[in-house]
Design an enzyme around this catalytic site. Structure first.
Site, PDB file in Angstrom:
ATOM      1  N   ASN A 151    -100.295 -22.366  34.740  1.00 47.81           N
ATOM      2  CA  ASN A 151    -100.579 -23.655  35.508  1.00 47.81           C
ATOM      3  C   ASN A 151     -99.392 -24.742  35.347  1.00 47.81           C
ATOM      4  O   ASN A 151     -99.178 -25.273  36.476  1.00 47.81           O
ATOM      5  CB  ASN A 151    -101.709 -24.302  34.501  1.00 47.81           C
ATOM      6  CG  ASN A 151    -101.546 -24.648  33.351  1.00 47.81           C
ATOM      7  OD1 ASN A 151    -100.708 -23.993  32.571  1.00 47.81           O
ATOM      8  ND2 ASN A 151    -102.119 -25.746  32.872  1.00 47.81           N
ATOM      9  N   GLU A 249    -102.057 -23.924  21.433  1.00 53.30           N
ATOM     10  CA  GLU A 249    -102.744 -24.932  22.528  1.00 53.30           C
ATOM     11  C   GLU A 249    -103.574 -24.085  23.540  1.00 53.30           C
ATOM     12  O   GLU A 249    -103.018 -23.604  24.315  1.00 53.30           O
ATOM     13  CB  GLU A 249    -101.570 -25.742  22.995  1.00 53.30           C
ATOM     14  CG  GLU A 249    -101.952 -27.068  23.612  1.00 53.30           C
ATOM     15  CD  GLU A 249    -102.553 -26.859  24.884  1.00 53.30           C
ATOM     16  OE1 GLU A 249    -104.077 -26.870  24.968  1.00 53.30           O
ATOM     17  OE2 GLU A 249    -101.796 -26.664  26.045  1.00 53.30           O
ATOM     18  N   CYS A 283    -105.216 -28.211  31.365  1.00 55.09           N
ATOM     19  CA  CYS A 283    -106.102 -27.960  30.314  1.00 55.09           C
ATOM     20  C   CYS A 283    -106.471 -29.593  30.028  1.00 55.09           C
ATOM     21  O   CYS A 283    -107.617 -29.481  29.166  1.00 55.09           O
ATOM     22  CB  CYS A 283    -105.375 -27.611  29.159  1.00 55.09           C
ATOM     23  SG  CYS A 283    -103.752 -28.342  28.674  1.00 55.09           S
ATOM     24  N   GLU A 461     -97.884 -30.033  19.149  1.00 60.17           N
ATOM     25  CA  GLU A 461     -96.491 -30.028  19.594  1.00 60.17           C
ATOM     26  C   GLU A 461     -96.354 -31.597  20.038  1.00 60.17           C
ATOM     27  O   GLU A 461     -96.839 -32.620  19.934  1.00 60.17           O
ATOM     28  CB  GLU A 461     -96.764 -29.224  20.902  1.00 60.17           C
ATOM     29  CG  GLU A 461     -96.918 -27.819  20.776  1.00 60.17           C
ATOM     30  CD  GLU A 461     -97.005 -26.783  21.823  1.00 60.17           C
ATOM     31  OE1 GLU A 461     -96.971 -27.289  22.728  1.00 60.17           O
ATOM     32  OE2 GLU A 461     -96.722 -25.568  21.745  1.00 60.17           O
TER      33      GLU A 461
END
Length: 481
Positions: A151, A249, A283, A461
């Site tokens: 994405n 993630e 997301c 992260e």
């Protein structure tokens, strides 16, 4: 036809088995390139190159590592248009988005971590009564694996690679097989910047083969992965017996909670962006819109009007605001959610149909879609669709909407629109999400931790958090009595 190759030990090579995958342009559905379908042997060669480079790179001074990362950032910026065109063609996103967001952010990732590593610190603790000093060292792990999604291809690949090599690790990376183009170009940039051979290796292929070979390699010390929750489960299962460090993630089904006391115009324009940016393939998109009952009908009319003004078109056109979905398979998956709704319980208020764009009739275009639902338990509100589809529901009270917002297996982000300070503080604490935005969306500071709760993943992260992830901590205790 574009001929993409693996980037191993500073050179470009074909896959050992000479197996290739089609690279398809989402805008027109046509094959425009080939990429390797790498096997375990390709991954092993990449690992060996990384392993051989590790000792020298890990002992390279922080100042030199920082300078090389800074050079990579500058070269990405110097080649911005080339990267933007490649990203748009590969992914289907509007060229304006690739040019203004994706590629600049990729450069920023290298620039940020080139500086962050110079500020990364160890800790020391003195206990005078015991005449002891404890201090910590942070050493790189060795060879690590970085697996990124389709994405935000270069954006998220560099988000992993930059901190990994900044801390002295060497990397075996796998970009998505759906969007490999900019990762291929990154290899050229790394060579021009003087990154030593073997520090970064990029191996292309399917997740089930190439990705699995990276995750299952016994000597790759850590895996940083961004992608779907189900894939994350498989990675965790594979990595667990090796005791690898994991940063996962994963998916999101994020609530966008709108109270009547918000700044209405700001909320409305931002909610359109948070719903449909990158064709809803982020997301962090707010895909569940909960609107206070007193303004629900007004919001519904205004939101539909604003969404109706969005321009769906070829990614290469400057006026396009919503481009093509990334692949035929993903397009069909998103459309299946719309086609499969229970019309007695849910109602399509806008969109929901495939769009045929002149000259691009076989492209994967879907109109932005708004669906009114009457239960948070419906499939549309519980499963991650990951496309230009949002749901609307009214709510009556703070307690009701908080319960609905949290009543989902995901916990990545949440957005809250209110000018009530007490409510802002309470919701920020009680929302089950790794990130909460109040009266804004997608404003990111690279110093802050990023990640989710529940099925949205493990680990964080960003900032010093990711530098800690890519290093091993050693405590040393000295008694000087």
């Amino acid at each position: 036809m574009i001929h993409i190759q693996n980037y191993i030990n500073g050179g470009f090579t074909d896959p050992i088995k000479n197996e290739w995958l089609d690279n398809i342009c989402p805008a027109d559905g046509l094959v425009y390139g080939k990429l390797p379908n790498s096997c375990t042997k390709d991954v092993q060669i990449a690992y060996e190159a990384a392993h051989d480079a590790y000792l020298s790179w890990s002992e390279t001074s922080i100042e030199k590592r920082s300078a090389i990362l800074l050079k990579i950032a500058s070269l990405i910026e110097a080649n911005l248009e080339r990267f933007a065109v490649a990203e748009s063609k590969d992914n289907g996103k509007p060229i304006s988005v690739a040019r203004s967001i994706d590629i600049p952010r990729a450069a920023s990732n290298f620039r940020f971590f080139s500086q962050a590593i110079t500020q990364f610190y160890s800790e020391s603790h003195e206990v005078r009564s015991q005449k002891t000093i404890n201090y910590t060292l942070r050493h790189p792990l060795g060879v690590v694996g970085c697996i990124s999604p389709w994405n935000l291809p270069l954006y998220l690949l560099t988000w992993k690679i930059a901190p990994a090599i900044a801390t002295g690790n060497c990397v075996v990376a796998k970009p998505s097989e759906v969007t490999p183009y900019t990762a291929f170009l990154l290899g050229e940039i790394c060579n021009e910047a003087g990154l030593p051979k073997g520090v970064l290796n990029i191996v292309h292929g399917l997740g089930s083969t190439t990705g699995q070979a990276i995750v299952g390699h016994p000597n790759i010390k850590a895996i940083s992965f961004t992608g779907g929750t189900e894939t994350g489960k498989l990675i965790a299962k594979t990595a667990a017996p090796f005791f690898k460090k994991l940063s996962l993630e994963l998916g999101g089904k994020n609530p966008n909670i709108i109270f009547a006391d918000c700044d209405y115009n700001k909320m409305l324009s931002t909610s359109v962006k948070s719903s449909f940016s990158n064709q809803g393939q982020i997301c962090l998109c707010g895909s569940r819109l909960f609107v206070e009952a007193s303004i629900y009908e007004k919001f519904k009319v205004d939101f539909i009007e604003r969404v109706g003004q969005l321009i769906v078109g070829p990614p290469s056109e400057e006026s396009t605001q919503i481009g093509a979905l990334v692949s035929k398979a993903h397009f069909e998956k998103v459309l299946s959610y719309i086609d499969g709704i229970d019309k007695t319980q849910n109602r399509v208020l806008f969109g929901g149909k495939r769009m045929r764009i002149q000259g691009h009739e076989n492209g994967y275009y879907l109109s932005p879609t708004i669906i009114e639902v009457n239960s948070n338990q419906c499939k549309l509100n519980q499963e991650e669709i990951f496309g230009p589809v949002v749901t609307l529901m009214p709510f009556e009270s703070d307690d009701d909407v908080l319960e609905m917002a949290n009543d989902v297996k995901y916990g990545l982000s949440a957005t809250l629109w209110t000018n009530n300070l007490k409510r802002s503080l309470l919701f920020s604490e009680q929302l089950e999400a790794g990130i909460v935005w109040i009266n804004t969306w997608m404003q990111r500071d690279l110093r802050t931790p990023f990640g989710g709760t529940k099925s949205s993943g493990v680990g964080r992260e960003g900032g010093f958090e990711v530098l800690r992830f890519f290093t091993e901590t050693k405590n040393i205790c000295i008694n000087y009595e």
